[in-house]
Motif scaffolding. Structure first.
Motif, PDB file in Angstrom:
ATOM      1  N   LEU A  72       0.817  -1.214   0.000  1.00  0.00           N
ATOM      2  CA  LEU A  72       0.000   0.000   0.000  1.00  0.00           C
ATOM      3  C   LEU A  72       0.850   1.262   0.000  1.00  0.00           C
ATOM      4  O   LEU A  72       0.538   2.240  -0.696  1.00  0.00           O
ATOM      5  CB  LEU A  72      -0.935  -0.013   1.205  1.00  0.00           C
ATOM      6  CG  LEU A  72      -1.969  -1.155   1.240  1.00  0.00           C
ATOM      7  CD1 LEU A  72      -2.808  -1.082   2.504  1.00  0.00           C
ATOM      8  CD2 LEU A  72      -2.854  -1.116   0.003  1.00  0.00           C
TER       9      LEU A  72
ATOM     10  N   ARG B 230      -7.017   4.850  -4.435  1.00  0.00           N
ATOM     11  CA  ARG B 230      -8.155   3.952  -4.253  1.00  0.00           C
ATOM     12  C   ARG B 230      -7.825   2.500  -4.596  1.00  0.00           C
ATOM     13  O   ARG B 230      -8.470   1.881  -5.455  1.00  0.00           O
ATOM     14  CB  ARG B 230      -9.345   4.420  -5.082  1.00  0.00           C
ATOM     15  CG  ARG B 230      -9.821   5.813  -4.694  1.00  0.00           C
ATOM     16  CD  ARG B 230     -11.125   6.155  -5.362  1.00  0.00           C
ATOM     17  NE  ARG B 230     -11.563   7.506  -4.986  1.00  0.00           N
ATOM     18  CZ  ARG B 230     -12.725   8.042  -5.327  1.00  0.00           C
ATOM     19  NH1 ARG B 230     -13.583   7.334  -6.062  1.00  0.00           N
ATOM     20  NH2 ARG B 230     -13.058   9.258  -4.949  1.00  0.00           N
ATOM     21  N   PRO B 231      -6.831   1.924  -3.979  1.00  0.00           N
ATOM     22  CA  PRO B 231      -6.465   0.542  -4.314  1.00  0.00           C
ATOM     23  C   PRO B 231      -7.529  -0.449  -3.844  1.00  0.00           C
ATOM     24  O   PRO B 231      -8.218  -0.238  -2.848  1.00  0.00           O
ATOM     25  CB  PRO B 231      -5.160   0.337  -3.553  1.00  0.00           C
ATOM     26  CG  PRO B 231      -5.264   1.262  -2.384  1.00  0.00           C
ATOM     27  CD  PRO B 231      -6.008   2.468  -2.880  1.00  0.00           C
ATOM     28  N   VAL B 232      -7.659  -1.543  -4.574  1.00  0.00           N
ATOM     29  CA  VAL B 232      -8.480  -2.686  -4.176  1.00  0.00           C
ATOM     30  C   VAL B 232      -7.517  -3.804  -3.799  1.00  0.00           C
ATOM     31  O   VAL B 232      -6.618  -4.150  -4.580  1.00  0.00           O
ATOM     32  CB  VAL B 232      -9.414  -3.134  -5.312  1.00  0.00           C
ATOM     33  CG1 VAL B 232     -10.126  -4.436  -4.938  1.00  0.00           C
ATOM     34  CG2 VAL B 232     -10.418  -2.045  -5.625  1.00  0.00           C
ATOM     35  N   LEU B 233      -7.687  -4.348  -2.609  1.00  0.00           N
ATOM     36  CA  LEU B 233      -6.806  -5.407  -2.133  1.00  0.00           C
ATOM     37  C   LEU B 233      -7.434  -6.757  -2.433  1.00  0.00           C
ATOM     38  O   LEU B 233      -8.568  -7.031  -2.023  1.00  0.00           O
ATOM     39  CB  LEU B 233      -6.563  -5.258  -0.626  1.00  0.00           C
ATOM     40  CG  LEU B 233      -5.663  -6.312   0.029  1.00  0.00           C
ATOM     41  CD1 LEU B 233      -4.241  -6.205  -0.509  1.00  0.00           C
ATOM     42  CD2 LEU B 233      -5.677  -6.158   1.545  1.00  0.00           C
TER      43      LEU B 233
ATOM     44  N   ALA C 262      -6.615  -3.187   6.823  1.00  0.00           N
ATOM     45  CA  ALA C 262      -6.559  -2.837   5.401  1.00  0.00           C
ATOM     46  C   ALA C 262      -7.470  -1.642   5.103  1.00  0.00           C
ATOM     47  O   ALA C 262      -7.081  -0.718   4.373  1.00  0.00           O
ATOM     48  CB  ALA C 262      -6.960  -4.038   4.555  1.00  0.00           C
TER      49      ALA C 262
ATOM     50  N   VAL D  37      -7.555   1.221   1.847  1.00  0.00           N
ATOM     51  CA  VAL D  37      -8.019   0.343   0.781  1.00  0.00           C
ATOM     52  C   VAL D  37      -9.472   0.665   0.444  1.00  0.00           C
ATOM     53  O   VAL D  37     -10.315   0.783   1.342  1.00  0.00           O
ATOM     54  CB  VAL D  37      -7.873  -1.134   1.203  1.00  0.00           C
ATOM     55  CG1 VAL D  37      -8.581  -2.059   0.229  1.00  0.00           C
ATOM     56  CG2 VAL D  37      -6.402  -1.505   1.302  1.00  0.00           C
ATOM     57  N   SER D  38      -9.763   0.800  -0.837  1.00  0.00           N
ATOM     58  CA  SER D  38     -11.117   1.095  -1.274  1.00  0.00           C
ATOM     59  C   SER D  38     -12.048  -0.091  -1.051  1.00  0.00           C
ATOM     60  O   SER D  38     -13.192   0.063  -0.637  1.00  0.00           O
ATOM     61  CB  SER D  38     -11.107   1.464  -2.760  1.00  0.00           C
ATOM     62  OG  SER D  38     -12.411   1.576  -3.257  1.00  0.00           O
TER      63      SER D  38
ATOM     64  N   VAL E 222     -11.755  -4.568  -0.058  1.00  0.00           N
ATOM     65  CA  VAL E 222     -11.002  -5.803   0.155  1.00  0.00           C
ATOM     66  C   VAL E 222     -11.819  -6.941  -0.431  1.00  0.00           C
ATOM     67  O   VAL E 222     -12.982  -7.132  -0.076  1.00  0.00           O
ATOM     68  CB  VAL E 222     -10.737  -6.069   1.652  1.00  0.00           C
ATOM     69  CG1 VAL E 222      -9.967  -7.374   1.822  1.00  0.00           C
ATOM     70  CG2 VAL E 222      -9.982  -4.910   2.284  1.00  0.00           C
TER      71      VAL E 222
ATOM     72  N   SER F   7     -15.803   2.185   2.069  1.00  0.00           N
ATOM     73  CA  SER F   7     -14.983   1.012   1.754  1.00  0.00           C
ATOM     74  C   SER F   7     -15.617  -0.232   2.369  1.00  0.00           C
ATOM     75  O   SER F   7     -16.230  -0.183   3.435  1.00  0.00           O
ATOM     76  CB  SER F   7     -13.558   1.211   2.258  1.00  0.00           C
ATOM     77  OG  SER F   7     -13.558   1.670   3.593  1.00  0.00           O
TER      78      SER F   7
ATOM     79  N   ARG G   9     -15.018   2.011  -7.716  1.00  0.00           N
ATOM     80  CA  ARG G   9     -14.279   2.026  -6.448  1.00  0.00           C
ATOM     81  C   ARG G   9     -14.753   3.180  -5.563  1.00  0.00           C
ATOM     82  O   ARG G   9     -14.906   4.305  -6.025  1.00  0.00           O
ATOM     83  CB  ARG G   9     -12.780   2.185  -6.708  1.00  0.00           C
ATOM     84  CG  ARG G   9     -12.138   0.971  -7.349  1.00  0.00           C
ATOM     85  CD  ARG G   9     -10.707   1.289  -7.713  1.00  0.00           C
ATOM     86  NE  ARG G   9     -10.613   2.244  -8.801  1.00  0.00           N
ATOM     87  CZ  ARG G   9      -9.585   3.048  -9.020  1.00  0.00           C
ATOM     88  NH1 ARG G   9      -8.551   3.034  -8.188  1.00  0.00           N
ATOM     89  NH2 ARG G   9      -9.583   3.883 -10.047  1.00  0.00           N
TER      90      ARG G   9
ATOM     91  N   GLY H 212     -11.519   5.561  -0.261  1.00  0.00           N
ATOM     92  CA  GLY H 212     -11.015   4.889   0.924  1.00  0.00           C
ATOM     93  C   GLY H 212     -10.861   5.840   2.096  1.00  0.00           C
ATOM     94  O   GLY H 212     -11.166   7.041   2.010  1.00  0.00           O
TER      95      GLY H 212
END
Length: 664
Positions: free
Chosen positions: A328, A338-341, A386, A391-392, A394, A427, A448, A451
């Motif tokens: 991250l 805006r990452p998706v894990l 997370a 995280v946007s 999980v 999120s 998304r 986050g």
């Protein structure tokens, strides 16, 4: 695939390479050999050709390289042009120096037990018997139709297996009605008289019974459908290789002092025992112990444990949190938003991502895949951490074949979503059991949400409860709609207790039973206090309380009071009626007096006051009461003669003689 080497180098804090190789495994392999000769540790950004690069390193006598896939997970994608932050994140996560996972050793000498009731079982036993020590147990049903071997190079029995235990190298199968094969059987097998119940031992079990296995799936217990010839051939080949010493991860680590299983013979928490599919967990005293040799690493116990007493220890320590942070933080440092894990298991997840990359749109540039040893072991501590770290969404990707193991992780996802929603965060956590690459692509391609901002930067150094506290504090501190208290469902690992003031005698039994140190007393007076932040709702206080005065209240309190000791009941100590020394709570003394007032042992006057005295005074008072109750005895005759006795007798004699003489 597009590759911005300068941007990658900048994101990783290193100098850009002088050259980018596009076919290092073929036309440019000499450049790889030259790099090997320099003796530096190498990282090759290729997963597909990893076996070749490792073999070339062994041939050169050099250290094997670390091979990292950035193509299937990032470069082969419809959004590959935006994937530089993701590629840097994958490379940064791969080079972390993670603490090695502890292991256990399994030793097998190759002794095989074959279970079945068809000719295929007997034939498999004969084939294995040419190279291994084999015992064949024919189950009741069709053994009379089987042809006896002309040369019996194996143990041949009939009987009904009723239970089994153990692990690779040390299996034990208990058989009812065990009977040995008759050596005089001619056309068909015949057996001698049963000898009763016996146990057969083996290093490996080949189960061709076609029915439910006596033990859950584990190393060394091989279950095959006897009608599947291909699977049977593979199993026979695998069994012949199961000789020697084998290392397996020590999947589970147990902290007995945190375990909420039982206290003083009162059982409260059995979540891990109810969930363990391998039977590797068993009570040991007040806590749970794990048989590391039998444990198969499902991880359900760790996800469900409310106190953190059971920890899924692969990777060891807090290695998984370090990998999450590297992903991250590197992604954000290179401008990723805006990452998706995507949490997945290495085998199933890697195959699905590879198929999506080769035949579909590939993983979006904002999806950061993180391989874990077991998705069923994931708990709310990791999921909420997370979310707290920005995280946007999980996505927990599970193998549909293990769909039945997802109860605890779904509960953890549900708790995480309720907390996030209550605080106003968009999120979310989603658990999906998918085998279709297209379905995975559709799941990850959705819109998304924003986050958590700012993203948390805390380091995870403690256990499950400490990690949860850090994540919850950050989520609440920056929440769009903060709340002081969130009602939860029974079974959720947060809450308080209530005490019935009339019933509670402040006996303090609950304090000694609490494994989380949530309950405490006071050094100067009878007092019961609660530190709500520590309460895990295990219920040990409730089942331990002799007065049944305690009730659980599932809730999540964010206020400062949850971190301070709250007095649930308090009173002045009761003073001894004889010496005045305080020795117990007033409630306890009054309750005891009330209960004993009609008892025959306390019918004598003054007896009931013994309850109102301290230990020292009670002993003295009881002795005095016994003295008063003892009947008075007649004085014993005096045996010692004194001078007074002689004089008295002499005077008595004179008086008598004078009287007689005068009369004469």
């Amino acid at each position: 695939m597009p590759l911005d080497a300068k941007a990658l180098a900048k994101g990783l804090g290193t100098e850009p390479p002088g050259r980018v190789f596009t076919q290092l495994c073929r036309a440019q392999v000499e450049a790889y050999r030259t790099a090997l000769a320099e003796g530096e540790p190498l990282l090759v950004a290729c997963g597909q050709e990893a076996p070749l690069f490792q073999e070339l390193a062994r041939m050169a006598g050099a250290q094997e390289p670390l091979c990292v896939d950035i193509r299937d997970r990032a470069g082969w994608s419809d959004t590959a042009a935006e994937a530089a932050p993701k590629m840097a994140a994958l490379l940064a996560e791969s080079v972390l120096d993670i603490e090695p996972t502890p292991s256990v050793t399994l030793t097998s000498e190759g002794r095989v037990l074959v279970l079945g009731n068809r000719q295929s079982a007997l034939d498999a036993a004969k084939r294995l018997g040419t190279e291994r020590a084999v015992t064949c147990l024919l189950l009741p049903g069709r053994e009379a139709d089987l042809i006896p071997p002309s040369v019996r190079a194996l143990g041949l029995f009939a009987g009904k297996p009723v239970k089994a235990s153990g692990h690779l190298g040390a299996f034990s199968v208990t058989v009812a009605g065990l009977a040995g094969a008759s050596p005089s059987a001619r056309g068909v097998l015949a057996f001698e008289a049963p000898v009763g119940e016996r146990a057969l031992s083996a290093d490996i079990v080949l189960d061709l019974s076609g029915g439910p296995a006596l033990v859950s799936p584990r190393d060394g217990w091989v279950v095959v459908d006897p009608r599947d010839a291909v699977a049977l051939e593979k199993a026979l080949a695998d069994i012949l290789g199961l000789v020697g010493e084998f290392e397996k991860p020590r999947w589970i680590k147990v902290a007995a002092d945190l375990c909420a299983h039982s206290r003083n013979g009162q059982i409260a928490c059995t979540r891990c025992l109810d969930l363990c599919p391998s039977g590797a967990l068993a009570p040991k005293g007040d806590a749970i112990a794990v048989d590391a040799h039998a444990c198969d690493g499902h991880g359900l116990c760790a996800s469900a444990c409310p106190t953190g007493a059971i920890r899924f220890d692969v990777p060891a320590g807090n290695g998984l949190y370090r990998r999450l942070a590297a992903l991250l933080e590197t992604h954000a440092a290179m401008g990723g938003t805006r990452p998706v894990l995507l949490l997945h298991e290495a085998g199933h997840g890697a195959e699905l991502m590879a198929a999506l990359a080769r035949f579909g749109s590939g993983l979006p540039a904002w999806v950061l895949p993180l391989a874990v040893a077991g998705v069923a072991a994931l708990g709310p501590d990791l999921l909420l951490t997370a979310l707290a770290k920005g995280v946007s969404k999980v996505v927990v990707l599970a193998d549909p074949a293990r769909r039945d193991d997802l109860g605890p992780v779904k509960a953890a996802a549900d708790l995480s979503n309720r907390v996030a929603a209550a605080l106003g965060w968009a999120s979310r956590v989603e658990v999906a059991a998918e085998a279709d690459p297209a379905a995975l692509g559709a799941l990850l391609a959705g819109e998304r949400a924003r986050g958590v901002e700012p993203a948390a930067e805390f380091l995870v150094l403690g256990g499950k409860r400490q990690t949860l506290a850090l994540a919850l504090a950050h989520l609440h501190r920056h929440a769009p709609t903060p709340v002081d208290c969130l009602p939860l469902d029974p079974g959720d690992p947060f809450g308080a207790i209530t005490v019935d003031q009339e019933k509670c005698t402040l006996c303090m039994a609950c304090i000694g039973a609490c494994p989380a140190k949530a309950l405490s007393g006071h050094p100067d007076k009878p007092s019961l206090g609660l530190l709500e932040a520590n309460c895990v709702q295990c219920g040990l206080c409730r089942v331990t309380c002799p007065e049944k005065a305690i009730a659980l209240v599932p809730r999540l309190s964010f206020g400062a009071s949850a971190k301070l000791r709250q007095v649930l009941k308090e009173e002045e100590p009761y003073g001894c009626i004889r010496c005045g020394k305080p020795f117990a709570s007033t409630s306890a003394v009054e309750r005891m007096v009330e209960r004993m007032s009609g008892h025959s042992m306390f019918a004598q006057p003054g007896r009931l006051d013994l309850i109102r005295m301290c230990e020292d005074c009670r002993v003295v008072a009881q002795y005095e009461l016994e003295e008063k109750a003892r009947p008075m005895a007649a004085a014993p005759p005096r045996l010692t003669r004194t001078t007074d006795d002689y004089l008295r007798e002499r005077e008595d004699g004179k008086g008598g003689n004078g009287g007689e003489g005068g009369g004469g």
